[in-house]
Design a protein around this motif. Sequence first.
Motif, PDB file in Angstrom:
ATOM      1  N   TYR A  25       0.853  -1.281  -0.167  1.00  0.00           N
ATOM      2  CA  TYR A  25      -0.043   0.236  -0.128  1.00  0.00           C
ATOM      3  C   TYR A  25       0.757   1.219  -0.001  1.00  0.00           C
ATOM      4  N   LEU A  26       2.060   1.303   0.485  1.00  0.00           N
ATOM      5  CA  LEU A  26       2.925   2.487   0.538  1.00  0.00           C
ATOM      6  C   LEU A  26       3.596   2.698  -0.810  1.00  0.00           C
ATOM      7  N   VAL A  28       1.941   1.761  -3.638  1.00  0.00           N
ATOM      8  CA  VAL A  28       0.863   2.572  -4.414  1.00  0.00           C
ATOM      9  C   VAL A  28       0.713   3.845  -4.225  1.00  0.00           C
ATOM     10  N   LEU A  29       0.821   4.137  -2.806  1.00  0.00           N
ATOM     11  CA  LEU A  29       0.656   5.732  -2.625  1.00  0.00           C
ATOM     12  C   LEU A  29       1.714   6.341  -2.963  1.00  0.00           C
ATOM     13  N   GLY A  30       2.788   5.792  -2.648  1.00  0.00           N
ATOM     14  CA  GLY A  30       4.003   6.461  -3.096  1.00  0.00           C
ATOM     15  C   GLY A  30       4.089   6.919  -4.557  1.00  0.00           C
ATOM     16  N   LYS A  32       1.602   7.066  -6.746  1.00  0.00           N
ATOM     17  CA  LYS A  32       0.571   8.023  -7.205  1.00  0.00           C
ATOM     18  C   LYS A  32       0.859   9.380  -6.845  1.00  0.00           C
ATOM     19  N   LYS A  33       1.794   9.696  -5.894  1.00  0.00           N
ATOM     20  CA  LYS A  33       2.132  10.740  -5.537  1.00  0.00           C
ATOM     21  C   LYS A  33       3.545  11.265  -6.042  1.00  0.00           C
TER      22      LYS A  33
END
Length: 51
Positions: A25-26, A28-30, A32-33
């Motif tokens: 999940y980190l 994926v979020l990373g 995206k940003k």
Amino acid sequence: MYIDMEEYRRNNPKTVRKNVTVPEYLVVLGKKKNINFSAVLTEALKNKLEM
């Protein structure tokens, strides 16, 4: 024993590739940003090592 870290860094500029395991999940979020994972890890290590 005293080590001049500035001199050491000047004389050892090589970077190395490290494989690390982090929660998906980190990642994926990373992504995206548009986070540069290498830069984040480098900064975290410097902070941890009090550099």
